[in-house]
Design an enzyme around this catalytic site. Structure first.
Site, PDB file in Angstrom:
ATOM      1  N   LYS A  23       0.793  -1.237  -0.006  1.00  0.00           N
ATOM      2  CA  LYS A  23      -0.013   0.187   0.090  1.00  0.00           C
ATOM      3  C   LYS A  23       0.898   1.249  -0.055  1.00  0.00           C
ATOM      4  O   LYS A  23       0.441   2.319  -0.673  1.00  0.00           O
ATOM      5  CB  LYS A  23      -1.211  -0.052   1.110  1.00  0.00           C
ATOM      6  CG  LYS A  23      -2.072  -0.886   0.966  1.00  0.00           C
ATOM      7  CD  LYS A  23      -2.990  -0.815   2.259  1.00  0.00           C
ATOM      8  CE  LYS A  23      -4.369  -1.302   2.172  1.00  0.00           C
ATOM      9  NZ  LYS A  23      -5.280  -1.007   3.221  1.00  0.00           N
ATOM     10  N   ASP A  28      -9.965   3.671   1.874  1.00  0.00           N
ATOM     11  CA  ASP A  28     -10.389   3.575   3.275  1.00  0.00           C
ATOM     12  C   ASP A  28     -10.966   4.786   4.009  1.00  0.00           C
ATOM     13  O   ASP A  28     -11.687   4.847   4.708  1.00  0.00           O
ATOM     14  CB  ASP A  28      -9.233   2.948   3.693  1.00  0.00           C
ATOM     15  CG  ASP A  28      -9.063   1.410   3.798  1.00  0.00           C
ATOM     16  OD1 ASP A  28      -9.930   0.854   3.433  1.00  0.00           O
ATOM     17  OD2 ASP A  28      -7.928   1.004   3.882  1.00  0.00           O
TER      18      ASP A  28
HETATM   19  P1  NDP Z   1      -0.776  -2.327  11.279  1.00  0.00           P
HETATM   20  O1  NDP Z   1      -0.343  -3.289  11.481  1.00  0.00           O
HETATM   21  O2  NDP Z   1      -0.524  -1.017  10.437  1.00  0.00           O
HETATM   22  O3  NDP Z   1      -1.096  -1.566  12.792  1.00  0.00           O
HETATM   23  C1  NDP Z   1      -1.413  -2.481  13.829  1.00  0.00           C
HETATM   24  C2  NDP Z   1      -1.839  -1.568  15.028  1.00  0.00           C
HETATM   25  O4  NDP Z   1      -2.328  -2.483  16.085  1.00  0.00           O
HETATM   26  C3  NDP Z   1      -0.724  -0.818  15.744  1.00  0.00           C
HETATM   27  O5  NDP Z   1      -1.293   0.370  16.190  1.00  0.00           O
HETATM   28  C4  NDP Z   1      -0.120  -1.642  16.793  1.00  0.00           C
HETATM   29  O6  NDP Z   1       0.497  -1.181  17.938  1.00  0.00           O
HETATM   30  C5  NDP Z   1      -1.244  -2.368  17.182  1.00  0.00           C
HETATM   31  N1  NDP Z   1      -1.222  -3.644  17.860  1.00  0.00           N
HETATM   32  C6  NDP Z   1      -0.811  -4.610  17.341  1.00  0.00           C
HETATM   33  N2  NDP Z   1      -0.735  -5.778  18.336  1.00  0.00           N
HETATM   34  C7  NDP Z   1      -1.107  -5.211  19.406  1.00  0.00           C
HETATM   35  C8  NDP Z   1      -1.169  -5.685  20.678  1.00  0.00           C
HETATM   36  N3  NDP Z   1      -0.787  -6.807  20.914  1.00  0.00           N
HETATM   37  N4  NDP Z   1      -1.243  -4.806  21.879  1.00  0.00           N
HETATM   38  C9  NDP Z   1      -1.610  -3.542  21.530  1.00  0.00           C
HETATM   39  N5  NDP Z   1      -1.744  -2.882  20.206  1.00  0.00           N
HETATM   40  C10 NDP Z   1      -1.072  -3.798  19.238  1.00  0.00           C
HETATM   41  O7  NDP Z   1      -2.387  -2.719  11.007  1.00  0.00           O
HETATM   42  P2  NDP Z   1      -3.408  -1.792   9.975  1.00  0.00           P
HETATM   43  O8  NDP Z   1      -3.569  -0.537  10.695  1.00  0.00           O
HETATM   44  O9  NDP Z   1      -3.323  -1.801   8.666  1.00  0.00           O
HETATM   45  O10 NDP Z   1      -4.845  -2.533  10.428  1.00  0.00           O
HETATM   46  C11 NDP Z   1      -5.272  -2.648  11.715  1.00  0.00           C
HETATM   47  C12 NDP Z   1      -6.796  -3.426  11.833  1.00  0.00           C
HETATM   48  O11 NDP Z   1      -7.593  -2.702  11.229  1.00  0.00           O
HETATM   49  C13 NDP Z   1      -6.385  -4.827  11.216  1.00  0.00           C
HETATM   50  O12 NDP Z   1      -7.130  -5.603  12.178  1.00  0.00           O
HETATM   51  C14 NDP Z   1      -7.311  -4.623   9.998  1.00  0.00           C
HETATM   52  O13 NDP Z   1      -7.903  -5.741   9.818  1.00  0.00           O
HETATM   53  C15 NDP Z   1      -8.358  -3.783  10.379  1.00  0.00           C
HETATM   54  N6  NDP Z   1      -8.721  -2.805   9.386  1.00  0.00           N
HETATM   55  C16 NDP Z   1     -10.274  -3.041   8.678  1.00  0.00           C
HETATM   56  C17 NDP Z   1     -10.506  -2.405   7.616  1.00  0.00           C
HETATM   57  C18 NDP Z   1     -12.036  -2.474   7.259  1.00  0.00           C
HETATM   58  O14 NDP Z   1     -12.325  -1.973   6.249  1.00  0.00           O
HETATM   59  N7  NDP Z   1     -12.559  -2.637   8.222  1.00  0.00           N
HETATM   60  C19 NDP Z   1      -9.560  -1.731   6.854  1.00  0.00           C
HETATM   61  C20 NDP Z   1      -8.138  -1.531   7.221  1.00  0.00           C
HETATM   62  C21 NDP Z   1      -7.620  -2.278   8.321  1.00  0.00           C
HETATM   63  P3  NDP Z   1       2.211  -0.820  17.651  1.00  0.00           P
HETATM   64  O15 NDP Z   1       2.175   0.382  17.019  1.00  0.00           O
HETATM   65  O16 NDP Z   1       2.336  -0.354  19.215  1.00  0.00           O
HETATM   66  O17 NDP Z   1       2.727  -1.995  16.950  1.00  0.00           O
END
Ligand code: NDP
Length: 289
Positions: free
Chosen positions: A71, A107
């Site tokens: 992306k 999005d």
């Molecule tokens: P990223 O990998 O870019 O970001 C993940 C985020 O989750 C970060 O803020 C990370 O924190 C946090 N995180 C991961 N593991 C943990 C944990 N164990 N405890 C606390 N925080 C955690 O993913 P995306 O932003 O691309 O996607 C996030 C979610 O959104 C996904 O589940 C995806 O499926 C959903 N999504 C849904 C969409 C829809 O159309 N409904 C569209 C896009 C995404 P840190 O920075 O500290 O690592």
């Protein structure tokens, strides 16, 4: 590969792509609108992105969706970037016309459309809390900043990521009042005071056995809880929130609305939302077994 052949070609690039709901959603849309087109999955490992994209374009593909991990990296391969792609620093939709590729991010608009469709509160002049600071959170922040909230707080496990995200968003919205904070329950409860909307944009809830991103009881009762994560049933966070009497929704409506925006960009007309919704639900539920 799609079952249909002939007509214009569309598809999804990413790595992996086999889990995608997009073929079902777009094939249903093509059928509902009488469009002769195909939608295929194109797995491209990162080192093959530039050459693979070029081959697809040369092969006459008219439009592409883009997913993880391309992306951000696909941006440098676009001739033009729509404002939505510039705001989010990511492209999830490409239009290819005569060797000219334009990148969009649906999005951003898809989230805004889902807020409206789901009856979320008006956030103008109101406080909002976002959990998470990844790619999805960035699209959410850009979408919400456009609506003129009084303040947006971002709670994230890694506070540095939240600070960097806000710094980048403030480059586009210099007047936005915002703060980064940690992910502990006290941080979240304090930040949530007076918030009308909380968007759960971490990946917690995707895998069975994940802990809840936060206890819903940390939020004021009037706060609308929007979890971006989706599955066949409501996520554990949404289920618990609904049990406690909150208004809470999962990410399926956003998924649908961003696909609908992509359809409109590709075909210049309104998407057949109900046909796409039915296909999405069938596919999501068929995976639950
Ligand atoms: P990223 O990998 O870019 O970001 C993940 C985020 O989750 C970060 O803020 C990370 O924190 C946090 N995180 C991961 N593991 C943990 C944990 N164990 N405890 C606390 N925080 C955690 O993913 P995306 O932003 O691309 O996607 C996030 C979610 O959104 C996904 O589940 C995806 O499926 C959903 N999504 C849904 C969409 C829809 O159309 N409904 C569209 C896009 C995404 P840190 O920075 O500290 O690592």
């Amino acid at each position: 590969m799609s079952a249909k052949t002939g007509g214009d070609r569309y598809g999804l690039i990413g790595y992996p792509v086999s889990h995608s709901l997009s073929p079902a959603i777009f094939e249903a849309a093509f059928e509902a609108m009488g469009i002769l087109a195909s939608y295929d999955l194109f797995p491209l490992p990162p080192q093959r992105l530039a050459s693979g994209l070029s081959e697809l374009i040369q092969g006459g593909v008219r439009g592409l969706n883009v997913t993880v991990p391309h992306k951000t990296s696909v941006i440098s391969l676009m001739n033009v970037l729509d404002e939505s792609a510039r705001l989010t620093g990511a492209v999830n939709t490409v239009v290819s016309v005569e060797d000219r590729q334009t990148g969009f991010n649906t999005d951003l608009g898809g989230f805004a459309d889902s807020l409206d469709a789901l009856g979320a509160p008006d956030v103008r002049g109101e406080k909002i809390l976002v959990l998470g600071a990844g790619g999805a959170a960035r699209a959410i922040l850009a979408s919400l900043a456009r609506r003129g909230p009084s303040r947006i707080l971002v709670a994230n496990r890694n506070m540095e990521n939240a600070r960097n995200l806000l710094l980048s968003i403030k480059g586009f919205f210099p007047d936005l009042k915002s703060d980064a904070l940690g992910f502990g329950p006290e941080d979240i409860q304090t930040a949530a005071e007076g918030a009308v909307l909380c968007v759960q944009a971490t990946s917690l809830g995707l895998k069975p056995g994940d802990p809840l991103p936060a206890e819903p009881s940390l939020f004021p009762r009037a706060c609308f809880l929007f979890d971006l994560v989706y599955g066949p049933e409501n996520t554990p966070f949404v289920r618990k929130a609904l049990d406690l009497g909150y208004q809470a929704v999962d990410g399926k409506e956003m998924l649908l609305r961003q696909a609908a925006r992509t359809f409109s960009i590709w075909f210049g007309r309104e998407a057949p939302l109900e046909a796409m919704r039915q296909a999405m639900n069938r596919k999501v539920f068929s995976r639950s077994g």
